[in-house]
Design a protein around this motif. Structure first.
Motif, PDB file in Angstrom:
ATOM      1  N   GLY B 149       0.813  -1.218   0.000  1.00  0.00           N
ATOM      2  CA  GLY B 149       0.000   0.000   0.000  1.00  0.00           C
ATOM      3  C   GLY B 149       0.837   1.256   0.000  1.00  0.00           C
ATOM      4  N   PRO B 150       0.230   2.375  -0.431  1.00  0.00           N
ATOM      5  CA  PRO B 150       0.926   3.656  -0.339  1.00  0.00           C
ATOM      6  C   PRO B 150       0.887   4.147   1.107  1.00  0.00           C
ATOM      7  CG  PRO B 150      -1.253   3.954  -1.314  1.00  0.00           C
ATOM      8  CD  PRO B 150      -1.111   2.496  -1.017  1.00  0.00           C
ATOM      9  N   TYR B 151       1.909   4.873   1.514  1.00  0.00           N
ATOM     10  CA  TYR B 151       1.973   5.292   2.921  1.00  0.00           C
ATOM     11  C   TYR B 151       2.668   6.643   3.031  1.00  0.00           C
ATOM     12  CZ  TYR B 151       1.355   3.625   7.729  1.00  0.00           C
ATOM     13  OH  TYR B 151       0.908   3.416   9.016  1.00  0.00           O
ATOM     14  N   SER B 152       1.882   7.708   2.971  1.00  0.00           N
ATOM     15  CA  SER B 152       2.488   9.041   3.067  1.00  0.00           C
ATOM     16  C   SER B 152       1.834   9.835   4.200  1.00  0.00           C
ATOM     17  CB  SER B 152       2.353   9.772   1.732  1.00  0.00           C
ATOM     18  OG  SER B 152       3.090   9.086   0.745  1.00  0.00           O
ATOM     19  N   PHE B 153       0.645  10.372   3.937  1.00  0.00           N
ATOM     20  CA  PHE B 153      -0.068  11.017   5.046  1.00  0.00           C
ATOM     21  C   PHE B 153      -1.577  10.918   4.828  1.00  0.00           C
ATOM     22  CE2 PHE B 153       1.198  14.522   2.165  1.00  0.00           C
ATOM     23  CZ  PHE B 153      -0.014  15.172   1.946  1.00  0.00           C
ATOM     24  N   VAL B 154      -2.328  11.265   5.873  1.00  0.00           N
ATOM     25  CA  VAL B 154      -3.784  11.106   5.851  1.00  0.00           C
ATOM     26  C   VAL B 154      -4.428  12.450   6.146  1.00  0.00           C
ATOM     27  CG1 VAL B 154      -5.731  10.006   7.041  1.00  0.00           C
ATOM     28  CG2 VAL B 154      -3.671   8.683   6.574  1.00  0.00           C
ATOM     29  N   VAL B 155      -5.502  12.780   5.410  1.00  0.00           N
ATOM     30  CA  VAL B 155      -6.212  14.030   5.709  1.00  0.00           C
ATOM     31  C   VAL B 155      -7.701  13.772   5.931  1.00  0.00           C
ATOM     32  CG1 VAL B 155      -4.637  15.445   4.306  1.00  0.00           C
ATOM     33  CG2 VAL B 155      -6.751  14.611   3.297  1.00  0.00           C
ATOM     34  N   ASN B 156      -8.318  14.705   6.621  1.00  0.00           N
ATOM     35  CA  ASN B 156      -9.773  14.741   6.697  1.00  0.00           C
ATOM     36  C   ASN B 156     -10.205  15.634   5.540  1.00  0.00           C
ATOM     37  OD1 ASN B 156     -12.434  15.283   7.191  1.00  0.00           O
ATOM     38  ND2 ASN B 156     -12.172  15.768   9.374  1.00  0.00           N
ATOM     39  N   THR B 157     -10.797  15.034   4.500  1.00  0.00           N
ATOM     40  CA  THR B 157     -11.086  15.813   3.279  1.00  0.00           C
ATOM     41  C   THR B 157     -12.165  16.882   3.505  1.00  0.00           C
ATOM     42  OG1 THR B 157     -12.548  14.022   2.575  1.00  0.00           O
ATOM     43  CG2 THR B 157     -10.336  14.045   1.631  1.00  0.00           C
ATOM     44  N   ILE B 184       1.119  13.227  14.442  1.00  0.00           N
ATOM     45  CA  ILE B 184       2.190  12.426  13.833  1.00  0.00           C
ATOM     46  C   ILE B 184       2.037  10.989  14.338  1.00  0.00           C
ATOM     47  CG2 ILE B 184       4.677  12.067  13.602  1.00  0.00           C
ATOM     48  CD1 ILE B 184       5.091  15.051  14.026  1.00  0.00           C
ATOM     49  N   LEU B 185       1.941  10.064  13.396  1.00  0.00           N
ATOM     50  CA  LEU B 185       1.820   8.654  13.781  1.00  0.00           C
ATOM     51  C   LEU B 185       3.143   8.187  14.401  1.00  0.00           C
ATOM     52  CD1 LEU B 185      -0.011   6.084  13.603  1.00  0.00           C
ATOM     53  CD2 LEU B 185       1.194   5.555  11.505  1.00  0.00           C
ATOM     54  N   GLU B 186       2.999   7.435  15.489  1.00  0.00           N
ATOM     55  CA  GLU B 186       4.184   6.951  16.211  1.00  0.00           C
ATOM     56  C   GLU B 186       4.788   5.769  15.434  1.00  0.00           C
ATOM     57  OE1 GLU B 186       4.803   5.641  20.814  1.00  0.00           O
ATOM     58  OE2 GLU B 186       3.102   4.882  19.735  1.00  0.00           O
ATOM     59  N   SER B 187       5.428   6.079  14.319  1.00  0.00           N
ATOM     60  CA  SER B 187       6.019   5.043  13.491  1.00  0.00           C
ATOM     61  C   SER B 187       7.348   5.611  13.043  1.00  0.00           C
ATOM     62  CB  SER B 187       5.094   4.773  12.299  1.00  0.00           C
ATOM     63  OG  SER B 187       5.583   3.712  11.547  1.00  0.00           O
ATOM     64  N   ASP B 188       8.334   5.510  13.946  1.00  0.00           N
ATOM     65  CA  ASP B 188       9.504   6.366  13.815  1.00  0.00           C
ATOM     66  C   ASP B 188      10.382   6.096  12.604  1.00  0.00           C
ATOM     67  OD1 ASP B 188       8.796   7.965  15.828  1.00  0.00           O
ATOM     68  OD2 ASP B 188      10.101   7.098  17.346  1.00  0.00           O
ATOM     69  N   ASP B 189      10.404   4.846  12.109  1.00  0.00           N
ATOM     70  CA  ASP B 189      11.227   4.625  10.916  1.00  0.00           C
ATOM     71  C   ASP B 189      10.635   5.400   9.739  1.00  0.00           C
ATOM     72  OD1 ASP B 189       9.123   2.897  11.302  1.00  0.00           O
ATOM     73  OD2 ASP B 189      10.098   1.146  10.424  1.00  0.00           O
ATOM     74  N   THR B 249       2.652  10.553   8.225  1.00  0.00           N
ATOM     75  CA  THR B 249       2.867   9.111   8.195  1.00  0.00           C
ATOM     76  C   THR B 249       1.541   8.383   8.343  1.00  0.00           C
ATOM     77  OG1 THR B 249       5.120   9.261   9.035  1.00  0.00           O
ATOM     78  CG2 THR B 249       4.059   7.131   9.208  1.00  0.00           C
ATOM     79  N   GLY B 250       1.077   7.916   7.231  1.00  0.00           N
ATOM     80  CA  GLY B 250      -0.170   7.166   7.250  1.00  0.00           C
ATOM     81  C   GLY B 250      -0.557   6.824   5.831  1.00  0.00           C
ATOM     82  N   GLY B 251      -1.460   5.907   5.722  1.00  0.00           N
ATOM     83  CA  GLY B 251      -1.897   5.483   4.403  1.00  0.00           C
ATOM     84  C   GLY B 251      -3.037   4.506   4.559  1.00  0.00           C
ATOM     85  N   THR B 252      -3.220   3.689   3.535  1.00  0.00           N
ATOM     86  CA  THR B 252      -4.295   2.713   3.558  1.00  0.00           C
ATOM     87  C   THR B 252      -4.228   1.866   4.826  1.00  0.00           C
ATOM     88  OG1 THR B 252      -3.634   2.511   1.255  1.00  0.00           O
ATOM     89  CG2 THR B 252      -5.485   1.171   1.973  1.00  0.00           C
TER      90      THR B 252
END
Lengths: 305, 383
Positions: B149-157, B184-189, B249-252
């Motif tokens: 999946g793609p993993y960049s960022f998430v918005v409230n449209t 910020i999602l706690e996904s440090d890598d 940091t977020g995605g599907t």
């Protein structure tokens, strides 16, 4: 009499070596306790030894017991390292939690003793019941309470107010969460401590004309002090290691020391640095506990005067 | 009486201690003999769910244990730290198998002839020989692919439109007006990758001191401006309640449970452009599941890899508890047809192909340790 004793001693002389061997052997009690001692050594000491050994291993390696370096400790005490900030937040928040809980728990403990008398200890155990529910679940419950359009905000809006205060994800709410989580640990020993204050003594002081404040300062507080101090110590030690409150309620608005240790063991994969940090924190807490315990008379606390 | 009871007690204790001491050895002995009824999986969440594992357990009668962790380095270091004898399968993101685990002999290749046919039924981009499933020299098959999946960022449209988010891209996090409105999602890598990208720097290369200085400045600013840092549940909850409008940091993988729960206004975004290789705007991940170089590997490891290729099981993996994701097996019509419209909506099937095309694939940051230390220090300055 002396002759007989001498004679017996000389008669037993040939067996001295065997006797000595026998004496050197563990007593039956010690032998019976051996399985427990072994279990404790494995379950309690072994992880501590592993952490200690890791703290001297080459940074970012798994060369435990195979390398020795002070580099991890040196990097922790390096003035450019900001890890002291996390340590300061943890210790500061733990102190605040203790102070807040001392003020909150004292009247509750006093009330419990006044109302329930000798059953106060048992009733205060009821305050421990929330501990049966996972801390994370309880903290997420508070998030739902404080969150925008949540229980508080939604109710206030429904009542026609502009909404609840924005407290979530702040250091303040972290402190609130800590006070909430550790209340039972302060209350229980404090209630026991206050139960040790003999009612007669308070009555006698009052008959002799002592005022309320004087009785509290000169009789109640000193007699209840062991319980209060144990409550404070217990709360402080637990609060220094608290992580969930700062993470869940505080939204990591501050980074606490146990979170730094966790980061070192997970994303950083720097087990030696994490171990060194754990050792420093443990030594600090152990030293503090020993100093505090040396000032406490546990026998008196437990009523064996 | 006392003597007898004490003696019998001591004898009993001795027998107990003997059994305790011999227990692990007996266990090892029987384990050596009976590994065909035992399988241990180290994985991302989803593969450890009962929905995926229970049918395999009842089919094989085996004891299957799965432990889920939420970052690749931790899983790989578990093998490095000596757990190579414990695990049979390891499920991590794409670059680790060919770039790290095979060279370090932590995994072993799969029998090509047995597994190659499965790739023919996958989505077109996974066709044989699929890069991340193969060794660097292209000779060995190192693992099977499934979720991606793609993993960049998430918005409230409702707050930031999809168009604005895609066009503005990572600069949203450079906008002072949005300070205090993002999490910020706690996904440090992944945060290391994304702070580089927000700073306008390609993360997957060796960085100059100037680039590191820019990274540090960006990390301090972006972390200071974040309303909260938290896990996936916290991010989705904060988006739904209106505490935040978007999160880094977020995605599907992270937002699909909220979309499936009736919040289609929350959407994973892949920016149209960015500083990544080829001017791409996003980063994607592809999980590769490999057999651990366990000297006593369970024969069930290969069976399990084949089991999850079946259309029904692949669909279950895609919608295992916690996180919903597209799977490579959707290239097989029999598998694709199992997905309902709502499920396809939850995983943003409508834009999946173009978003994957706009993303570079997850890779290893050569100076990750240094960047992570800088980022951790930046986090401490939030308070």
């Amino acid at each position: 009499m002396a002759d007989i004793a001498l004679a017996r001693a000389s008669k037993m002389a040939p067996e001295t070596a065997r006797e000595l061997r026998h004496a050197r052997r563990l007593s039956v009690g010690a032998r019976c306790a051996l399985p427990v001692a072994v279990l404790l050594a494995i379950g309690f000491l072994a992880p501590m030894v592993a952490i200690l050994a890791y703290s001297f291993a080459t940074p970012r390696s798994f060369d435990v017991f195979r390398s020795f370096t002070l580099e991890n400790f040196a990097s922790l005490f390096d003035p450019t390292n900001t890890v002291w900030l996390s340590f300061a937040w943890s210790v500061g928040f733990a102190l605040f939690t203790v102070a807040i809980l001392a003020v909150i728990a004292y009247p509750i403990a006093y009330g419990l003793n006044a109302v329930f008398g000798r059953w106060a200890g048992f009733v205060s155990v009821l305050f421990v019941f929330p501990l049966f529910v996972s801390e994370n679940v309880r903290l997420y419950g508070w998030v739902l309470f404080f969150i925008k359009n949540g229980v508080l905000d939604g109710t206030l809006k429904w009542l026609g107010f502009s909404g609840g205060p924005e407290v979530l994800y702040t250091p303040g709410v972290t402190l609130f969460g800590m006070a909430y989580t550790y209340l039972p640990f302060m209350l229980f020993p404090m209630t026991l401590g206050l139960a040790l204050v003999p009612r007669d003594l308070v009555d006698a002081a009052r008959d002799l004309g002592a005022g309320r404040l004087f009785i509290w300062r000169e009789i109640e507080l000193p007699l209840a002090m062991p319980g209060i101090l144990i409550g404070m110590l217990l709360t402080f030690v637990l609060a220094v290691g608290a992580t969930a409150e700062a993470k869940i309620l505080g939204g990591q608005s501050i980074i606490v020391i146990s979170h730094d240790i966790e980061i070192a063991f997970t994303y950083s994969q720097n087990w030696p640095l994490g171990s060194a940090l754990a050792v420093v924190v443990s030594v600090f807490i152990a030293a503090l506990t020993l100093v505090a315990l040396s000032k406490l008379d546990l026998d008196r606390m437990l009523g064996r005067r | 009486m006392a003597g007898i009871s004490r003696r019998s007690m001591l004898q009993g204790m001795a027998a107990g201690a003997g059994a305790l001491a011999a227990g692990p050895l007996l266990g090892t002995g029987s384990a050596l003999a009976a590994r065909e009824k035992e399988l241990n999986i180290l994985c991302w969440e989803g593969y450890n769910s009962a929905q995926v594992l229970d049918p395999f357990r009842s089919k094989t009668g085996a004891t299957v244990k799965a432990e889920s962790l939420t970052n690749d380095p931790t899983m790989i270091n578990r093998l490095r730290a000596g757990e190579i004898n414990t695990w049979d399968l390891i499920n991590v993101n794409n670059p680790w198998a060919r770039k790290v685990m095979l060279p370090e002999k932590l995994i072993k290749p799969l029998p090509k002839a047995e597994f190659e046919p499965f790739f023919a039924k996958m989505l077109p981009e996974f066709k044989w020989p699929y890069k991340w499933a193969m060794s660097e020299d292209g000779n060995d098959l190192l693992g099977m692919v499934q979720r991606f999946g793609p993993y960049s960022f998430v918005v409230n449209t409702d707050k930031v439109s999809r168009k604005t988010a895609e066009e503005t891209g990572w600069d949203l996090f450079n906008d002072p007006a949005l300070a205090g409105k993002y999490g910020i999602l706690e996904s440090d890598d992944w945060n290391v990758f994304n702070i580089f990208v927000v700073a306008g720097i390609d993360p997957f290369k060796v960085h100059t001191p100037e680039e590191m200085a820019k990274f540090e400045e960006t990390a301090k600013r972006v972390f200071k401006g974040a309303k909260l840092i938290g896990d996936i549940a916290s991010m989705n909850q904060a988006l739904i309640s209106g505490e935040i409008d978007l999160h880094l940091t977020g995605g599907t993988y992270s937002v699909s449970p909220a979309r499936a729960d009736g919040h289609p206004n929350l959407r994973a975004i892949t920016p149209l452009k960015g500083p990544l290789a080829g001017g791409k705007g996003g980063i994607s991940w592809i999980e590769v599941t490999s057999t651990v170089n366990n000297p006593n590997l369970s024969p069930l490891a290969l069976d399990f890899l084949k089991y999850v290729q079946a259309p029904e099981v692949a669909h279950t993996v895609a919608f295992a508890e916690g996180t919903f994701n597209p799977v490579a097996q959707m290239g097989n019509k029999a598998c694709f047809d199992l997905f309902t419209k709502e499920e396809l909506d939850a995983i943003q099937w409508d834009s999946l192909e173009e978003e994957m095309a706009r993303s570079v694939e997850y890779d290893i940051v050569p100076d990750y340790d240094k960047a992570l230390d800088i980022m951790n220090a930046a986090k401490r300055l939030r308070g």
